[in-house]
Write a protein that holds these residues in place. Structure first.
Motif, PDB file in Angstrom:
ATOM      1  N   LYS A 181       0.832  -1.203   0.000  1.00  0.00           N
ATOM      2  CA  LYS A 181       0.000   0.000   0.000  1.00  0.00           C
ATOM      3  C   LYS A 181       0.869   1.257   0.000  1.00  0.00           C
ATOM      4  O   LYS A 181       0.633   2.185  -0.784  1.00  0.00           O
ATOM      5  CB  LYS A 181      -0.931   0.004   1.220  1.00  0.00           C
ATOM      6  N   SER A 182       1.898   1.285   0.848  1.00  0.00           N
ATOM      7  CA  SER A 182       2.790   2.450   0.892  1.00  0.00           C
ATOM      8  C   SER A 182       3.538   2.594  -0.421  1.00  0.00           C
ATOM      9  O   SER A 182       3.772   3.707  -0.905  1.00  0.00           O
ATOM     10  CB  SER A 182       3.773   2.315   2.055  1.00  0.00           C
ATOM     11  N   GLY A 183       3.935   1.463  -1.004  1.00  0.00           N
ATOM     12  CA  GLY A 183       4.628   1.502  -2.289  1.00  0.00           C
ATOM     13  C   GLY A 183       3.768   2.109  -3.380  1.00  0.00           C
ATOM     14  O   GLY A 183       4.239   2.932  -4.181  1.00  0.00           O
ATOM     15  N   GLU A 184       2.487   1.739  -3.414  1.00  0.00           N
ATOM     16  CA  GLU A 184       1.582   2.300  -4.412  1.00  0.00           C
ATOM     17  C   GLU A 184       1.412   3.804  -4.209  1.00  0.00           C
ATOM     18  O   GLU A 184       1.332   4.568  -5.182  1.00  0.00           O
ATOM     19  CB  GLU A 184       0.216   1.598  -4.332  1.00  0.00           C
ATOM     20  N   GLU A 185       1.390   4.250  -2.949  1.00  0.00           N
ATOM     21  CA  GLU A 185       1.251   5.680  -2.669  1.00  0.00           C
ATOM     22  C   GLU A 185       2.477   6.457  -3.159  1.00  0.00           C
ATOM     23  O   GLU A 185       2.354   7.558  -3.706  1.00  0.00           O
ATOM     24  CB  GLU A 185       1.042   5.902  -1.172  1.00  0.00           C
ATOM     25  N   VAL A 186       3.661   5.883  -2.973  1.00  0.00           N
ATOM     26  CA  VAL A 186       4.884   6.544  -3.434  1.00  0.00           C
ATOM     27  C   VAL A 186       4.914   6.606  -4.962  1.00  0.00           C
ATOM     28  O   VAL A 186       5.271   7.634  -5.544  1.00  0.00           O
ATOM     29  CB  VAL A 186       6.129   5.822  -2.877  1.00  0.00           C
ATOM     30  N   LEU A 187       4.498   5.533  -5.615  1.00  0.00           N
ATOM     31  CA  LEU A 187       4.469   5.536  -7.080  1.00  0.00           C
ATOM     32  C   LEU A 187       3.441   6.541  -7.613  1.00  0.00           C
ATOM     33  O   LEU A 187       3.679   7.207  -8.626  1.00  0.00           O
ATOM     34  CB  LEU A 187       4.165   4.123  -7.596  1.00  0.00           C
ATOM     35  N   ALA A 188       2.316   6.674  -6.915  1.00  0.00           N
ATOM     36  CA  ALA A 188       1.330   7.690  -7.308  1.00  0.00           C
ATOM     37  C   ALA A 188       1.905   9.092  -7.144  1.00  0.00           C
ATOM     38  O   ALA A 188       1.645   9.992  -7.962  1.00  0.00           O
ATOM     39  CB  ALA A 188       0.058   7.528  -6.469  1.00  0.00           C
TER      40      ALA A 188
END
Length: 240
Positions: free
Chosen positions: A185-192
């Motif tokens: 979830k945190s990884g997806e937020e950083v990529l966004a």
């Protein structure tokens, strides 16, 4: 009329090569004949397994090392023409770095961690806090400005690190496995966040071994045995 400089690719390499231990019997060819052009405002992934040369390429693009052969122009500047001091200045002004490990100082709060590069750039002290707070706000962490790293989640720590990379307003953001230490979830937020930074005009170059992470970029280059072997554009997302 647009500034003519804006048409110059932000990254351009020609026949870029890197050999370690040159002149000895134990030569290691880490990079061979890389031709790469990245336009301003792109989001690019460079993907490959360990030992493929992607980290060596990142070090050269980040002006942390010099090539053995070929040429590299960073935002229109031929880095081979620069002495050590000028190279350090270019690195400071043109490139922001984000790493898998956040490299935050534990005794400093988020604001002071973000403000650190401004000291090296000799920004007056009274301006540093203002600019650091603005950078934290740009990554959605204004309300965590006075928190130390151990008071932040992994995703928040990485966003502090991204704010630190952005605080000098560099045109290029180099991110080396930036989601490797994060949950999904945190990884997806950083990529966004990287996508939003691209939309704001930054050029984002993402180094990864993970095809799922690379799929977030607009274009992916694949490395193998020190060479670029393929390039693919992202498939447009279906419209609702």
């Amino acid at each position: 009329m647009a500034d003519g400089a804006s048409t110059v690719p932000v990254i351009r390499t020609r026949s870029l090569g890197k050999v370690y231990s040159a002149g000895t019997e134990a030569e290691v060819v880490a990079l061979r004949g890389v031709d790469l052009t990245i336009e301003r405002g792109g989001f690019v992934a460079i993907m490959g397994p360990s030992g493929s040369g992607k980290s060596t390429l990142m070090n050269l693009l980040g002006c942390l090392d010099r090539p053995t052969s070929g040429s590299y122009e960073c935002d229109g500047v031929d880095v081979a023409t620069l002495d050590a001091e000028a190279l350090a200045q270019l690195r400071r002004e043109k490139i922001g770095f984000v790493f898998q490990g956040f490299h935050l100082l534990p005794r400093m709060d988020a604001t002071d961690n973000v403000a650190m590069p401004l000291g090296y750039a000799r920004i007056p002290h009274h301006e540093r806090r203002t600019r650091a707070l603005a950078a934290l706000a740009s990554v959605g962490l204004a309300e965590r400005a006075d928190h130390r790293p151990n008071e932040l989640s992994g995703g928040q720590q990485q966003r502090v690190a991204i704010a630190r990379a952005l605080v000098n307003h560099p045109p290029i953001l180099l991110a080396d496995e930036p989601t490797g230490a994060l949950d999904s979830k945190s990884g997806e937020e950083v990529l966004a966040l990287f996508k939003r930074l691209r939309d704001d005009g930054h050029t984002v170059i993402l180094i990864t071994h993970d095809a799922h992470v690379a799929a977030h970029a607009d274009r992916t280059y694949v490395m193998h045995d020190g060479a670029l072997v393929a390039a693919t554009a992202a498939t447009p997302e279906p419209q609702p």
